[in-house]
Design a protein around this motif. Structure first.
Motif, mmCIF file in Angstrom:
data_model
loop_
_atom_site.group_PDB
_atom_site.id
_atom_site.type_symbol
_atom_site.label_atom_id
_atom_site.label_comp_id
_atom_site.label_asym_id
_atom_site.label_seq_id
_atom_site.Cartn_x
_atom_site.Cartn_y
_atom_site.Cartn_z
ATOM 1 N N HIS A 1 1.008 -1.096 0.089
ATOM 2 C CA HIS A 1 0.077 0.085 -0.144
ATOM 3 C C HIS A 1 0.997 1.583 0.337
ATOM 4 C CE1 HIS A 1 -2.589 -2.670 1.690
ATOM 5 N NE2 HIS A 1 -1.854 -3.380 2.363
ATOM 6 N N HIS B 1 4.902 -4.518 1.909
ATOM 7 C CA HIS B 1 4.934 -6.049 2.106
ATOM 8 C C HIS B 1 6.112 -6.261 1.603
ATOM 9 C CE1 HIS B 1 1.105 -5.826 4.234
ATOM 10 N NE2 HIS B 1 -0.133 -4.894 3.528
ATOM 11 N N GLU C 1 -0.277 -2.969 9.137
ATOM 12 C CA GLU C 1 -0.970 -3.592 9.916
ATOM 13 C C GLU C 1 -1.231 -5.235 10.106
ATOM 14 O OE1 GLU C 1 -3.251 -3.086 5.944
ATOM 15 O OE2 GLU C 1 -1.674 -4.572 4.436
HETATM 16 ZN ZN ZN Z 1 -2.057 -5.490 2.928
#
Ligand code: ZN
Ligand code: 2HG
Length: 463
Positions: free
Chosen positions: A372, A379, A418
């Motif tokens: 993101h 990631h 997250e």
């Molecule tokens: Zn994610």
């Protein structure tokens, strides 16, 4: 008092569904990390808040650890039960309890899936805007436990923004009703927000009242191919300035290759180093023209090398699949995952250091990164080379994660954007939180859960 805690539980709560078959212990004892061998004591499947309360009170009396459990789609080991814990799985508590049209809220039990929340909101002509690929399996309780983010944070923020009230069974066996869906409530500590992201270490969320939004505006989905990360950041700045973005997600060519090998369709001929899937409001002709103009400008500048705009919902879904299918396509190879963030303004500087670090430290491993980018969240999935044992591979990745954590610390970033800390990242918590903060966090935990029965071993290295 009986000697066998489980027999006592069954006797006190004759209607409580309890599972002890080896297949169930394995199924409920693990999450998507697949690193630990599940070894829970048993699985409890309560059907009511009263049952959850009774189980937590029993656990306090008998000093039995509880692992709260939602859809177990977590990637940090937060829902792993590998040390004789009782798994308290909320899947039977999965109903919508109430919709309030004036407050624009939906009250649900914690075990409901994110997708069922989406559908319920849509049924009332509104939307619950937090969204990500695990929507069909993850539960709202789990989303709250990790303050889940996902693909629309750039527009709507994290789960935290959408929780109006919580009903929680605290570790000490008290039932708490937090914030009662008030918009304004300036009456001291906001324990609802403290609960969000606490990874089941303070209390078990049993009900949540969620805020709902207007349905998303008509949108378009575009896939872009890009030559390098600097160009990608230029395109992000351009698109954010000119379009009303709903999502801006990137992935590398390696990520694409894995998704294609998993059955997705190739979007265009030729290979490119980086890709972006972006979705933006496209309510009318001028909005669609603005998107084309932004794309044209990026092409002229050499920031993008190719692109497609979805012409139908099916095409939009196919483009999204290229991004959303990445985790699933890599899952059989059990990647080692990092989920890091920095402030968006620091992404370029951080990226340069991170790329150099990964290239230096993983000369032989396949490293897939994506994420993101518009939220400053990347990631990193590292795939084990065949010649390395699982143990040696994890040791190498932990060493690199320590270096990554130092780099993040220099940039004021976070080792968990997250996915939460769970078991996977607890050794690195001190790179994101100061010693004073961690001491206070542990103190808070002792207040809510004095006997340390809720998710021990998660979040902190020592309980
Ligand atoms: Zn994610
Ligand atoms: C995503 O953004 C999820 O797709 C999973 O957060 C990320 O698998 C991952 O590393």
């Amino acid at each position: 008092m009986s000697d066998n805690p489980l027999a006592e539980l069954a006797r006190c709560l004759p209607d409580l569904r309890l599972l002890t078959e080896p297949g169930d212990l394995e199924h409920y004892g693990r999450d998507w990390t697949r690193r630990w061998t599940p070894a829970p004591l048993a699985i409890a499947l309560p059907a009511s808040v009263d049952e959850v309360l009774a189980v937590v009170r029993w656990a306090n009396r008998r000093q039995v650890a509880i692992v709260p459990s939602g859809g177990r789609t977590g990637l940090s080991g937060g829902a792993v039960a590998a040390r004789g814990e009782l798994v308290l799985a909320l899947e039977r508590m999965n109903r919508v309890l109430d919709f309030d049209a004036v407050d624009r809220t939906l009250t649900v039990q914690a075990g409901i899936t994110l997708q069922a929340v989406h559908e319920a909101a849509r049924g009332h002509g509104l939307a619950y805007p937090v969204d990500f690929a695990a929507r069909g399996s993850c539960s709202i309780g789990g989303n709250i436990a990790t303050n889940a983010g996902g693909i629309r944070v750039i527009r709507y923020g994290n789960t935290r923004e959408w929780v109006a009230a919580l009903k929680v069974v605290a570790g000490n066996g008290e039932l708490l009703e937090l914030n009662r869906a008030l918009i304004k409530n300036s009456s001291g500590y906001d324990l609802r927000q403290l609960m969000i992201g606490s990874e089941g270490t303070l209390g078990i969320v049993v009900e949540a009242t969620l805020k709902l939004a207007d349905p998303p505006r008509p949108s378009q989905v575009m896939l872009l191919a890009l030559p390098d990360m600097d160009a990608l950041m230029q395109v992000f700045a351009l698109f954010r300035a000119r379009l009303a973005l709903q999502a801006f997600e990137f992935f590398t060519d390696r990520a694409l290759q894995n998704v294609l090998a998993h059955g997705a369709q190739r979007p265009f001929d030729g290979d490119h180093p980086y890709y972006v899937v972006t979705e933006f409001d496209a309510v009318d002709e001028p909005a669609r023209d603005a998107a084309l103009a932004a794309f044209g400008h990026a092409l002229e500048q050499g920031w993008v090398s190719d692109g497609v705009i979805a012409q139908s919902e099916a095409q939009a879904a196919a483009l999204w699949r290229l991004r959303e299918g990445i985790t699933e396509s890599l899952a059989p190879r059990r990647p080692y995952k990092n989920d890091v963030s920095v402030r968006v303004s620091l992404v370029p500087a951080f990226l340069h250091e991170m790329q150099a670090l990964l290239a230096r430290e993983y000369p032989h491993a396949e490293v897939v990164w994506f994420g993101h980018i518009g939220d400053g969240n990347l990631h990193i999935n590292v795939l084990r080379p065949d010649e390395l044992s699982e143990e040696a591979f994890i040791a190498q990745c932990e060493h690199v994660t320590r270096l990554l954590a130092e780099t993040l610390q220099r940039h004021g970033g976070s080792i968990s954007a997250e996915h939460g800390i769970g078991l996977v990242k607890r050794s690195y918590l001190d790179s994101t939180r100061s010693a004073a903060e961690i001491a206070l966090m542990r103190g808070v935990r002792r207040v809510f859960d004095p006997n340390g029965i809720l998710n021990p071993g998660k979040l902190f290295v020592r309980d």
